[in-house]
Design a protein around this motif. Structure first.
Motif, PDB file in Angstrom:
ATOM      1  N   GLY A   1      11.898   8.048  -0.187  1.00 13.12           N
ATOM      2  CA  GLY A   1      11.096   7.033   0.493  1.00 13.12           C
ATOM      3  C   GLY A   1      10.216   6.199  -0.407  1.00 13.12           C
ATOM      4  O   GLY A   1       9.432   5.378   0.079  1.00 13.12           O
ATOM      5  N   GLY A   2      10.316   6.399  -1.722  1.00 12.87           N
ATOM      6  CA  GLY A   2       9.522   5.607  -2.647  1.00 12.87           C
ATOM      7  C   GLY A   2      10.154   4.256  -2.923  1.00 12.87           C
ATOM      8  O   GLY A   2      11.278   3.972  -2.532  1.00 12.87           O
ATOM      9  N   GLN A   3       9.425   3.426  -3.619  1.00 10.07           N
ATOM     10  CA  GLN A   3       9.865   2.069  -3.924  1.00 10.07           C
ATOM     11  C   GLN A   3       9.660   1.816  -5.407  1.00 10.07           C
ATOM     12  O   GLN A   3       8.600   2.127  -5.959  1.00 10.07           O
TER      13      GLN A   3
ATOM     14  N   TRP B   1       8.794  11.027  -7.795  1.00  3.35           N
ATOM     15  CA  TRP B   1       9.785  11.831  -7.070  1.00  3.35           C
ATOM     16  C   TRP B   1       9.142  13.090  -6.506  1.00  3.35           C
ATOM     17  O   TRP B   1       9.370  13.446  -5.349  1.00  3.35           O
ATOM     18  N   ARG B   2       8.332  13.758  -7.334  1.00  4.15           N
ATOM     19  CA  ARG B   2       7.679  14.978  -6.878  1.00  4.15           C
ATOM     20  C   ARG B   2       6.748  14.706  -5.689  1.00  4.15           C
ATOM     21  O   ARG B   2       6.701  15.499  -4.732  1.00  4.15           O
ATOM     22  N   LEU B   3       6.012  13.609  -5.736  1.00  6.21           N
ATOM     23  CA  LEU B   3       5.159  13.277  -4.600  1.00  6.21           C
ATOM     24  C   LEU B   3       6.000  12.955  -3.368  1.00  6.21           C
ATOM     25  O   LEU B   3       5.646  13.327  -2.244  1.00  6.21           O
ATOM     26  N   GLY B   4       7.105  12.253  -3.562  1.00 14.00           N
ATOM     27  CA  GLY B   4       7.984  11.935  -2.446  1.00 14.00           C
ATOM     28  C   GLY B   4       8.532  13.178  -1.778  1.00 14.00           C
ATOM     29  O   GLY B   4       8.672  13.225  -0.546  1.00 14.00           O
TER      30      GLY B   4
ATOM     31  N   GLU C   1       0.833  -1.190   0.000  1.00 15.68           N
ATOM     32  CA  GLU C   1       0.000   0.000   0.000  1.00 15.68           C
ATOM     33  C   GLU C   1       0.871   1.244   0.000  1.00 15.68           C
ATOM     34  O   GLU C   1       1.970   1.256   0.564  1.00 15.68           O
ATOM     35  N   ALA C   2       0.394   2.296  -0.644  1.00 16.03           N
ATOM     36  CA  ALA C   2       1.101   3.570  -0.687  1.00 16.03           C
ATOM     37  C   ALA C   2       0.100   4.675  -0.934  1.00 16.03           C
ATOM     38  O   ALA C   2      -1.087   4.426  -1.185  1.00 16.03           O
ATOM     39  N   ASP C   3       0.564   5.906  -0.865  1.00 10.89           N
ATOM     40  CA  ASP C   3      -0.312   7.023  -1.212  1.00 10.89           C
ATOM     41  C   ASP C   3      -0.628   7.009  -2.704  1.00 10.89           C
ATOM     42  O   ASP C   3      -1.749   7.320  -3.108  1.00 10.89           O
TER      43      ASP C   3
ATOM     44  N   LEU D   1       4.910  12.168   0.556  1.00  6.21           N
ATOM     45  CA  LEU D   1       3.966  11.096   0.231  1.00  6.21           C
ATOM     46  C   LEU D   1       4.719   9.869  -0.256  1.00  6.21           C
ATOM     47  O   LEU D   1       5.761   9.980  -0.912  1.00  6.21           O
ATOM     48  N   ARG D   2       4.187   8.706   0.049  1.00  9.27           N
ATOM     49  CA  ARG D   2       4.860   7.460  -0.302  1.00  9.27           C
ATOM     50  C   ARG D   2       4.327   6.935  -1.629  1.00  9.27           C
ATOM     51  O   ARG D   2       3.118   6.868  -1.847  1.00  9.27           O
ATOM     52  N   THR D   3       5.243   6.542  -2.496  1.00  6.78           N
ATOM     53  CA  THR D   3       4.863   6.033  -3.813  1.00  6.78           C
ATOM     54  C   THR D   3       5.478   4.667  -4.055  1.00  6.78           C
ATOM     55  O   THR D   3       6.551   4.343  -3.536  1.00  6.78           O
ATOM     56  N   ILE D   4       4.794   3.878  -4.863  1.00  6.27           N
ATOM     57  CA  ILE D   4       5.321   2.607  -5.359  1.00  6.27           C
ATOM     58  C   ILE D   4       5.249   2.645  -6.876  1.00  6.27           C
ATOM     59  O   ILE D   4       4.180   2.905  -7.451  1.00  6.27           O
ATOM     60  N   VAL D   5       6.375   2.417  -7.527  1.00  2.05           N
ATOM     61  CA  VAL D   5       6.456   2.416  -8.987  1.00  2.05           C
ATOM     62  C   VAL D   5       6.610   0.976  -9.464  1.00  2.05           C
ATOM     63  O   VAL D   5       7.469   0.241  -8.960  1.00  2.05           O
ATOM     64  N   LEU D   6       5.770   0.582 -10.419  1.00  2.89           N
ATOM     65  CA  LEU D   6       5.810  -0.767 -10.981  1.00  2.89           C
ATOM     66  C   LEU D   6       6.351  -0.700 -12.407  1.00  2.89           C
ATOM     67  O   LEU D   6       5.760  -0.037 -13.256  1.00  2.89           O
ATOM     68  N   GLU D   7       7.442  -1.385 -12.655  1.00  2.00           N
ATOM     69  CA  GLU D   7       8.042  -1.421 -13.991  1.00  2.00           C
ATOM     70  C   GLU D   7       8.134  -2.870 -14.458  1.00  2.00           C
ATOM     71  O   GLU D   7       8.692  -3.716 -13.760  1.00  2.00           O
TER      72      GLU D   7
END
Length: 489
Positions: free
Chosen positions: A157-159, A66-69, A49-51, A73-79
């Motif tokens: 703090g993102g992933q 990056w901008r949200l971080g 879970e993330a923002d 705010l916490r982000t998760i990026v799926l590639e």
């Protein structure tokens, strides 16, 4: 936040409901979805879970994350690819010097930097005119630039998860609340208050949304696609071009590569075979077969208007997935950053207020389409008329400093439009009329340019009146479709 739960097979009723709300599923999507949901009852699925959940680890998705971080705010990026592979298909790209401070990015150094070029040349088809364009670019290693953005996301703090392929959107109560994915072959569920599609030209999330979600869900068509072919050459003989060189009639370029090498590139509609044929014809006509080929790469870029809306409940769309590439060049990194910057500001405000509804995210639509989106819409109307000009007519324009002057091209790169005074417009029309009278420019092409200019002004004005709120959207779309020549209901 990370949890684990029992992965539940979709029941027949749920499958039927989803199939009813979504009539089109590609074979590939069906195959992947089946792989995700047929793991068996009792199988554990990882949950995150993330923002914000960002689908797509390219430049747009990572810049937005990056901008949200930076806002806490916490982000998760799926590639879906390995991170080391992202950017390899292009390898080397160029980025406007003015865009680095505009988007808060340090200038490239070390392994990222290939070279700096303060000017470039635009060539007439007969090669008798070369207009200097005083607009500086950095030539950069694209995979290294991606790695820099990954570090930015993680530093805040993102992933970033590699080999994470989205299978299906999670929609609850009319809101997009997450995605189901396969992460390195294992089922994964990722939930966020906002879910972003920055997955590239195919829009893997947008095209899987229900048809009534408020966003266009049709996949991009071949006729709306440019096929980009790049040939890297070394050991070039004396006399070949150096620096940045653009050949507008052929939609081709000769740009620097590593060392003393060069990239010979072209963008054409009609498929890769057509594009490579055009590439070979252009190269052989002007340069023969210089040096040796190091490698050839290819890719696709969208060439069409953006979807009329870029937001839904809990959903935002950006980058190539939103068709935000520059109409005059096909490049999309910095133009997408413009959209991502607006989207990030809107998303941060919505998340802080606890309202991620379509209405709360709507300012992204309004700000984008009234600004850059209006300019791009105008260009998409004008450019087909210019692209249809004959070689002789393009030579005439170059020789008489019309459209392709160094200053016109500088303004196009900087502001995505050229600013002509009434006096400038009258002088250009007079030169074109003289070209028609002297037989060097056809009356039909002149009329086509005038008609396109008038249509472009109308559609730009319409986009600048993009509705402030969703309430006026349907009426605005109906008028936009008429201006684009699309069918209306």
């Amino acid at each position: 936040m990370e949890t684990y739960c029992v992965f539940r097979l979709l029941g027949a009723g749920e499958r039927s409901a989803q199939q009813a709300s979504r009539s089109r599923i590609t074979y590939h999507a069906s195959r992947v979805a089946h792989a995700a949901i047929s793991v068996g009852r009792g199988t554990m699925i990882r949950q995150l879970e993330a923002d914000a959940v960002v689908v797509g680890g390219g430049t747009s998705g990572c810049y937005f994350a990056w901008r949200l971080g930076q806002a806490g705010l916490r982000t998760i990026v799926l590639e879906k690819r390995r991170l080391a592979d992202v950017g390899q298909e292009i390898d080397i790209f160029h980025m406007d010097e003015v865009r680095f401070p505009e988007f808060g990015l340090p200038l490239p150094t070390n392994g990222e930097l290939i070279g700096y070029y303060p000017t470039g040349l635009a060539w007439s088809p007969d090669l008798q005119v070369k207009n200097e364009v005083r607009y500086p670019f950095y030539v950069m290693h694209k995979p290294a630039f991606h790695q820099r953005l990954y570090r930015y996301v993680e530093r805040e703090g993102g992933q970033v998860l590699e080999r994470a392929e989205v299978v299906w959107p999670l929609i609850e109560g009319g809101f997009l609340v997450g995605v189901r994915a396969l992460h390195q072959g294992a089922p994964l569920e990722v939930r966020g208050r906002i879910v972003v599609d920055a997955s590239g030209i195919d829009g893997c999330l947008r095209t899987r949304l229900p048809a009534d979600f408020g966003v266009e869900t049709e996949p991009i068509r071949e006729r709306d696609t440019l096929y980009v072919c790049l040939e890297f050459r070394d050991d070039l003989p004396p006399g070949t071009p150096t620096g940045l060189n653009f050949y507008p009639f052929h939609k081709a370029f000769w740009n620097p590569s590593r060392g003393k090498g060069a990239i010979l590139g072209i963008g054409q509609p009609g498929g890769y075979d057509v594009a490579w044929q055009k590439h070979r014809e252009w190269r052989e006509e002007y340069f023969g077969n210089p040096g040796r080929v190091v490698k050839r790469t290819q890719g696709r870029t969208p060439y069409r208007r953006s979807p009329y809306s870029l937001v839904g409940n809990g959903f935002m769309l950006m980058g190539d997935a939103a068709f935000q590439t520059k109409p005059f060049s096909g490049e999309g990194v910095t133009s997408s950053f413009t959209a991502c910057q607006i989207a990030a500001e809107v998303a941060i405000a919505a998340l802080q207020l606890g309202d991620v509804s379509r209405a709360a995210l709507w300012p992204y639509n309004t700000r984008y389409f009234r600004g850059q989106g209006a300019k791009f819409a105008s260009m998409f109307v004008q450019l087909p008329a210019a692209a249809g000009l004959s070689r002789r007519e393009v030579d005439f324009l170059f020789h008489h400093n019309i459209i392709f002057s160094g200053e016109d091209l500088r303004q196009m790169n900087l502001d995505y439009e050229t600013r002509l005074t009434p006096r400038d417009t009258a002088a250009m029309a007079a030169r074109l009329a003289w070209g028609v009278a002297s037989g060097r420019f056809s009356a039909r092409s002149f009329k086509r340019l005038l008609d396109a200019s008038s249509a472009a002004a109308r559609i730009k004005a319409h986009y600048q009146r993009y509705p402030e709120e969703p309430g006026g959207f349907d009426a605005w779309v109906q008028e936009a479709k008429k201006l684009w020549g699309e069918e209306t209901i």
